[in-house]
Design a protein around this motif. Structure first.
Motif, PDB file in Angstrom:
ATOM      1  N   LEU A   1       1.187  -0.900  -0.301  1.00 50.72           N
ATOM      2  CA  LEU A   1       0.011  -0.277  -0.266  1.00 50.72           C
ATOM      3  C   LEU A   1       0.989   1.040   0.115  1.00 50.72           C
ATOM      4  CD1 LEU A   1      -2.878   1.050  -0.198  1.00 50.72           C
ATOM      5  CD2 LEU A   1      -2.800   0.780   2.302  1.00 50.72           C
ATOM      6  N   ALA A   2       2.384   1.314   1.142  1.00 50.98           N
ATOM      7  CA  ALA A   2       3.084   2.620   0.891  1.00 50.98           C
ATOM      8  C   ALA A   2       3.826   2.350  -0.526  1.00 50.98           C
ATOM      9  CB  ALA A   2       4.216   2.167   1.616  1.00 50.98           C
ATOM     10  N   ALA A   3       3.766   1.272  -1.205  1.00 48.32           N
ATOM     11  CA  ALA A   3       4.666   1.275  -1.967  1.00 48.32           C
ATOM     12  C   ALA A   3       3.388   1.906  -3.712  1.00 48.32           C
ATOM     13  CB  ALA A   3       4.643   0.290  -3.172  1.00 48.32           C
ATOM     14  N   PHE A   4       2.273   1.668  -3.042  1.00 52.15           N
ATOM     15  CA  PHE A   4       1.075   2.591  -4.417  1.00 52.15           C
ATOM     16  C   PHE A   4       1.185   4.516  -4.382  1.00 52.15           C
ATOM     17  CE2 PHE A   4      -2.738   4.351  -4.917  1.00 52.15           C
ATOM     18  CZ  PHE A   4      -3.320   4.005  -6.152  1.00 52.15           C
ATOM     19  N   ALA A   5       1.690   4.169  -2.635  1.00 52.11           N
ATOM     20  CA  ALA A   5       0.980   5.777  -2.407  1.00 52.11           C
ATOM     21  C   ALA A   5       2.439   5.966  -3.816  1.00 52.11           C
ATOM     22  CB  ALA A   5       0.991   6.178  -0.923  1.00 52.11           C
ATOM     23  N   LEU A   6       3.879   5.384  -2.914  1.00 50.51           N
ATOM     24  CA  LEU A   6       4.945   6.233  -3.064  1.00 50.51           C
ATOM     25  C   LEU A   6       5.064   6.278  -5.183  1.00 50.51           C
ATOM     26  CD1 LEU A   6       7.478   4.612  -0.789  1.00 50.51           C
ATOM     27  CD2 LEU A   6       6.541   7.105  -0.755  1.00 50.51           C
ATOM     28  N   GLY A   7       4.429   5.413  -5.374  1.00 54.32           N
ATOM     29  CA  GLY A   7       4.333   4.950  -6.840  1.00 54.32           C
ATOM     30  C   GLY A   7       3.898   6.394  -7.262  1.00 54.32           C
ATOM     31  N   THR A   8       2.532   6.457  -7.048  1.00 57.68           N
ATOM     32  CA  THR A   8       1.630   7.946  -7.610  1.00 57.68           C
ATOM     33  C   THR A   8       2.751   9.217  -7.800  1.00 57.68           C
ATOM     34  OG1 THR A   8      -0.474   6.270  -6.642  1.00 57.68           O
ATOM     35  CG2 THR A   8      -0.367   8.734  -7.200  1.00 57.68           C
ATOM     36  N   VAL A   9       3.051   9.296  -6.511  1.00 60.33           N
ATOM     37  CA  VAL A   9       3.612  10.487  -5.895  1.00 60.33           C
ATOM     38  C   VAL A   9       4.758  10.410  -6.912  1.00 60.33           C
ATOM     39  CG1 VAL A   9       4.668  12.086  -4.389  1.00 60.33           C
ATOM     40  CG2 VAL A   9       3.267  10.737  -4.023  1.00 60.33           C
TER      41      VAL A   9
ATOM     42  N   THR B   1      -0.361  -2.687  -9.408  1.00 60.44           N
ATOM     43  CA  THR B   1      -0.034  -2.630  -8.295  1.00 60.44           C
ATOM     44  C   THR B   1      -1.969  -2.867  -7.500  1.00 60.44           C
ATOM     45  OG1 THR B   1       2.157  -2.209  -7.487  1.00 60.44           O
ATOM     46  CG2 THR B   1       1.065  -1.354  -5.687  1.00 60.44           C
ATOM     47  N   THR B   2      -2.798  -1.687  -8.008  1.00 56.00           N
ATOM     48  CA  THR B   2      -4.243  -1.351  -8.066  1.00 56.00           C
ATOM     49  C   THR B   2      -4.967  -2.425  -7.901  1.00 56.00           C
ATOM     50  OG1 THR B   2      -3.883   1.131  -8.395  1.00 56.00           O
ATOM     51  CG2 THR B   2      -6.410   0.445  -8.518  1.00 56.00           C
ATOM     52  N   PHE B   3      -4.964  -3.632  -8.955  1.00 57.76           N
ATOM     53  CA  PHE B   3      -5.389  -4.275  -9.010  1.00 57.76           C
ATOM     54  C   PHE B   3      -5.421  -5.663  -8.018  1.00 57.76           C
ATOM     55  CE2 PHE B   3      -5.952  -8.646 -11.146  1.00 57.76           C
ATOM     56  CZ  PHE B   3      -7.501  -8.367 -11.469  1.00 57.76           C
ATOM     57  N   ALA B   4      -3.602  -5.764  -7.375  1.00 58.81           N
ATOM     58  CA  ALA B   4      -3.178  -6.954  -6.703  1.00 58.81           C
ATOM     59  C   ALA B   4      -4.243  -6.604  -5.194  1.00 58.81           C
ATOM     60  CB  ALA B   4      -1.943  -7.063  -6.527  1.00 58.81           C
ATOM     61  N   LEU B   5      -3.842  -5.129  -5.150  1.00 61.98           N
ATOM     62  CA  LEU B   5      -4.268  -3.914  -3.625  1.00 61.98           C
ATOM     63  C   LEU B   5      -6.160  -4.392  -3.741  1.00 61.98           C
ATOM     64  CD1 LEU B   5      -2.916  -1.361  -3.560  1.00 61.98           C
ATOM     65  CD2 LEU B   5      -2.245  -3.343  -1.960  1.00 61.98           C
TER      66      LEU B   5
ATOM     67  N   GLY C   1       4.317  -5.295 -10.853  1.00 61.70           N
ATOM     68  CA  GLY C   1       4.474  -3.063 -10.361  1.00 61.70           C
ATOM     69  C   GLY C   1       5.199  -3.720  -9.563  1.00 61.70           C
ATOM     70  N   GLY C   2       6.592  -3.902  -9.088  1.00 59.17           N
ATOM     71  CA  GLY C   2       7.426  -3.531  -8.857  1.00 59.17           C
ATOM     72  C   GLY C   2       8.367  -3.380 -10.129  1.00 59.17           C
TER      73      GLY C   2
END
Length: 209
Positions: A8-16, A105-109, A129-130
Motif C-alpha cells: 500500500l505504501a508502494a502504491f502511494a509512493l509510486g503515485t507521487v 498494484t491497484t489490481f493486486a490491492l 508492478g514492482g
C-alpha cells in the motif's frame, strides 16, 4: 490485508513518484544558463528544457510575445545534444511503464482488500508492478544523471541562430526539473522494492490457484 502494508505504501509512493516524473518532464528549467550579453536575453538568464528553450526578452523576438520567448526543439535540430533527445524518449517511457505499475498494484490491492485469496494472481501483479516501478525509476535516472553531468561540466549547445541563444553560457546550474526528477527516482525505486517484497500469507483457509 495485514500483510500488504508495504505494498500500500508502494502504491502511494509510486503515485507521487509518477506525478513528479510528469512534472519534471514538463518543466522547462532543466538547465539554467547565465549569459553575459543581455541585448536579447534581457534578464541574462535562459532556461533550457528537454522540449524547448525559454528566456525573458523586452525585444519583439517572437510574434505575439514581447517578454517571454520560447523555441520548441524539433527532430531536425542536429545541434541539440543527445542527452536532451534521450530525456524526451526515456521520460515518456517512464510515464507509460509507471502507469502500468500503478495499474498492476491497484489490481493486486483490490483483490487483497476485497478478500480474494488468489495467491498466484495477487503475487504476480505485485511483482509486475514492482518491475514496472523500477524500470520507470531507471528511465528517469538516466536522463537526470546525464543532464546533471552536462550542467556540472558547463557543456555548451550550438543552438541555431533562430533560437537567439549563445552557443555557451557564462555559467550554468541545474534547474528545478533535476531535483524533482531525483526525488521521483527515489520514490519509484522504493515503490518497486516494496512491491517485490510481497509474500502471500500461508493460512489453513488459503485457497491457492
Amino acid at each position: 490485508v495485514s500483510s500488504s502494508h508495504l505494498q500500500l505504501a508502494a502504491f502511494a509512493l509510486g503515485t507521487v513518484g509518477w506525478i513528479l516524473c510528469t512534472i519534471s518532464m514538463g518543466t522547462v528549467e532543466w538547465r539554467v544558463w547565465h549569459v553575459d550579453n543581455t541585448t536579447i536575453i534581457s534578464s541574462g538568464i535562459a532556461w533550457v528544457g528537454i522540449w524547448k528553450v525559454c528566456f525573458i526578452s523586452y525585444l519583439h523576438v517572437s510574434p505575439g510575445y514581447k517578454e517571454q520567448f520560447c523555441h520548441k526543439f524539433s527532430g531536425y535540430d542536429s545541434s541539440i545534444p543527445h542527452e536532451i533527445y534521450a530525456a524526451q524518449g526515456l521520460l515518456l517511457i517512464a510515464m507509460f511503464v509507471g502507469l502500468l505499475g500503478l495499474t498492476a498494484t491497484t489490481f493486486a490491492l483490490r483483490n487483497v482488500y476485497m478478500g480474494i485469496t488468489h495467491k498466484t494472481l495477487i503475487t504476480r501483479f505485485f511483482l509486475v508492478g514492482g518491475f514496472f516501478y523500477i524500470l520507470a525509476g531507471l528511465c528517469v535516472l538516466i536522463p537526470v544523471s546525464w543532464n546533471f553531468y552536462s550542467v556540472t561540466h558547463n557543456q555548451s549547445i550550438a543552438f541555431p541562430p533562430s533560437y537567439y541563444m549563445p552557443s555557451s553560457p557564462a555559467a550554468q546550474e541545474a534547474g528545478a526539473a533535476i531535483p524533482i526528477g531525483i526525488i521521483a527516482v527515489i520514490l519509484l525505486l522504493l515503490s518497486g522494492i516494496f512491491s517485490l517484497s510481497y509474500r502471500f500469507p500461508v493460512t489453513a483457509n488459503t485457497v491457492t490457484k
